[in-house]
Design a protein around this motif. Sequence first.
Motif, mmCIF file in Angstrom:
data_model
loop_
_atom_site.group_PDB
_atom_site.id
_atom_site.type_symbol
_atom_site.label_atom_id
_atom_site.label_comp_id
_atom_site.label_asym_id
_atom_site.label_seq_id
_atom_site.Cartn_x
_atom_site.Cartn_y
_atom_site.Cartn_z
ATOM 1 N N THR A 38 0.835 -1.212 0.000
ATOM 2 C CA THR A 38 0.000 0.000 0.000
ATOM 3 C C THR A 38 0.865 1.256 0.000
ATOM 4 N N GLN A 39 1.925 1.236 0.813
ATOM 5 C CA GLN A 39 2.843 2.372 0.879
ATOM 6 C C GLN A 39 3.534 2.580 -0.472
ATOM 7 N N LEU A 40 3.926 1.493 -1.113
ATOM 8 C CA LEU A 40 4.588 1.573 -2.410
ATOM 9 C C LEU A 40 3.634 2.125 -3.473
ATOM 10 N N GLN A 41 2.370 1.740 -3.375
ATOM 11 C CA GLN A 41 1.372 2.242 -4.319
ATOM 12 C C GLN A 41 1.175 3.746 -4.160
ATOM 13 N N ASN A 42 1.185 4.220 -2.921
ATOM 14 C CA ASN A 42 1.058 5.661 -2.679
ATOM 15 C C ASN A 42 2.254 6.424 -3.241
ATOM 16 N N ILE A 43 3.437 5.836 -3.131
ATOM 17 C CA ILE A 43 4.631 6.472 -3.688
ATOM 18 C C ILE A 43 4.523 6.557 -5.203
ATOM 19 N N ARG A 44 4.030 5.498 -5.831
ATOM 20 C CA ARG A 44 3.856 5.501 -7.295
ATOM 21 C C ARG A 44 2.886 6.597 -7.723
ATOM 22 N N LYS A 45 1.819 6.760 -6.948
ATOM 23 C CA LYS A 45 0.845 7.811 -7.275
ATOM 24 C C LYS A 45 1.463 9.200 -7.118
ATOM 25 N N GLY A 46 2.247 9.377 -6.061
ATOM 26 C CA GLY A 46 2.865 10.672 -5.812
ATOM 27 C C GLY A 46 3.884 11.061 -6.868
ATOM 28 N N LEU A 47 4.543 10.071 -7.468
ATOM 29 C CA LEU A 47 5.577 10.347 -8.473
ATOM 30 C C LEU A 47 5.045 10.278 -9.896
ATOM 31 N N ARG A 48 3.769 9.974 -10.034
ATOM 32 C CA ARG A 48 3.207 9.788 -11.372
ATOM 33 C C ARG A 48 3.317 11.083 -12.180
ATOM 34 N N GLY A 49 3.748 10.948 -13.420
ATOM 35 C CA GLY A 49 3.885 12.116 -14.280
ATOM 36 C C GLY A 49 5.259 12.160 -14.930
ATOM 37 N N ASP A 50 6.307 12.257 -14.099
ATOM 38 C CA ASP A 50 7.660 12.318 -14.658
ATOM 39 C C ASP A 50 8.570 11.232 -14.111
ATOM 40 N N SER A 51 8.014 10.318 -13.302
ATOM 41 C CA SER A 51 8.846 9.268 -12.706
ATOM 42 C C SER A 51 8.106 7.937 -12.718
ATOM 43 N N VAL A 52 8.889 6.849 -12.790
ATOM 44 C CA VAL A 52 8.338 5.490 -12.789
ATOM 45 C C VAL A 52 9.102 4.648 -11.784
ATOM 46 N N VAL A 53 8.372 3.964 -10.901
ATOM 47 C CA VAL A 53 8.993 3.090 -9.901
ATOM 48 C C VAL A 53 8.939 1.654 -10.413
ATOM 49 N N LEU A 54 10.087 0.997 -10.428
ATOM 50 C CA LEU A 54 10.152 -0.386 -10.892
ATOM 51 C C LEU A 54 10.851 -1.238 -9.839
ATOM 52 N N MET A 55 10.146 -2.241 -9.354
ATOM 53 C CA MET A 55 10.708 -3.190 -8.400
ATOM 54 C C MET A 55 10.919 -4.527 -9.114
ATOM 55 N N GLY A 56 11.720 -5.380 -8.513
ATOM 56 C CA GLY A 56 11.952 -6.681 -9.126
ATOM 57 C C GLY A 56 13.114 -7.404 -8.470
ATOM 58 N N LYS A 57 13.319 -8.636 -8.889
ATOM 59 C CA LYS A 57 14.431 -9.418 -8.356
ATOM 60 C C LYS A 57 15.742 -8.908 -8.928
ATOM 61 N N ASN A 58 16.759 -8.881 -8.078
ATOM 62 C CA ASN A 58 18.059 -8.371 -8.516
ATOM 63 C C ASN A 58 18.637 -9.169 -9.683
ATOM 64 N N THR A 59 18.453 -10.495 -9.648
ATOM 65 C CA THR A 59 19.002 -11.333 -10.725
ATOM 66 C C THR A 59 18.358 -10.996 -12.063
#
Length: 323
Positions: A38-59
């Motif tokens: 939920t916290q990560l989703q709020n961050i994505r909403k706050g940065l929407r427009g000029d930024s993109v958050v991408l999570m994933g496995k390091n490998t």
Amino acid sequence: MVKATKAEKKIAYDTKLCQLIDEYTQILVVAADNVGSTQLQNIRKGLRGDSVVLMGKNTMMKRSVRIHSENTGNTAILNLLPLLQGNVGLIFTKGDLKEVSEEVAKYKVGAPARVGLVAPIDVVVQPGNTGLDPSQTSFFQVLNIPTKINKGTVEIITPVELIKQGDKVGSSEAALLAKLGIRPFSYGLVVQSVYDNGSVFSPEVLDLTEDQLVEKFASGISMVTSLALAVSYPTLAAAPHMFINAYKNALAIAVATDYTFPQAEKVKEFLKDPSKFVVAAAAVSADAGGSGAQAGAAAKVEEKKEESDEEDYEGGFGLFDEE
């Protein structure tokens, strides 16, 4: 709706990551420990427009970066690989790096102290009324917390450092903080490194002001100049000092010998007859004083002229004068 297979998900993720690398030249590498969905989703909403958050496995991220670098020849992106350690994510942005970093820091959420968790900060319990009944005093005694009974409740007498930064939270500490309703920790995405057009640097650089940059630049020039002068190596910064030192050396030789040159003639005259130097200094002082006196006299003349103009105006016309 047919559910995508693992292979299809990996292909889609790889495609998305490669597209973001091609589109964006600025990346924030962020730690995502103890950050909820939920916290990560709020961050994505706050940065929407000029930024993109991408999570994933390091490998997966490392593999996609390597393959993309081989296919496109973009070797600068390989500087990301050493940064993909631990629970991290990537924020691709076209905005101001400092503003994006500050926006990410806004989304921190308070969290309770859980057993076994490594404390990111020192936890100090402040003195005051706890609201707990006297039967809980034994609980405080186990943790060596001085208390007293005040108006039927337990009161902590002095500040107590319950947990030190870097220590693991024990069951007793976690239970006490839960009883007191204290949520000592706060978690969110933390910027660890900054990638900008192939360059990687610490996020502290984003906090530098223009004055600090100028000061550091001036300090660097001063060090380069000192080193160049010490080893007699010509540089643009040291050149003026070298020319002045060379002139001083030539002047010293001319004074000590019969060798001379136009700039040394006046110095030799002053050394032969010091009174000439006194006269020259007096002349310079007189010129400076004369120019100041002239300016003062001109100002006084201007003031007198303005006063006379005002008197003429007032004396020439009256409000009730008869013609």
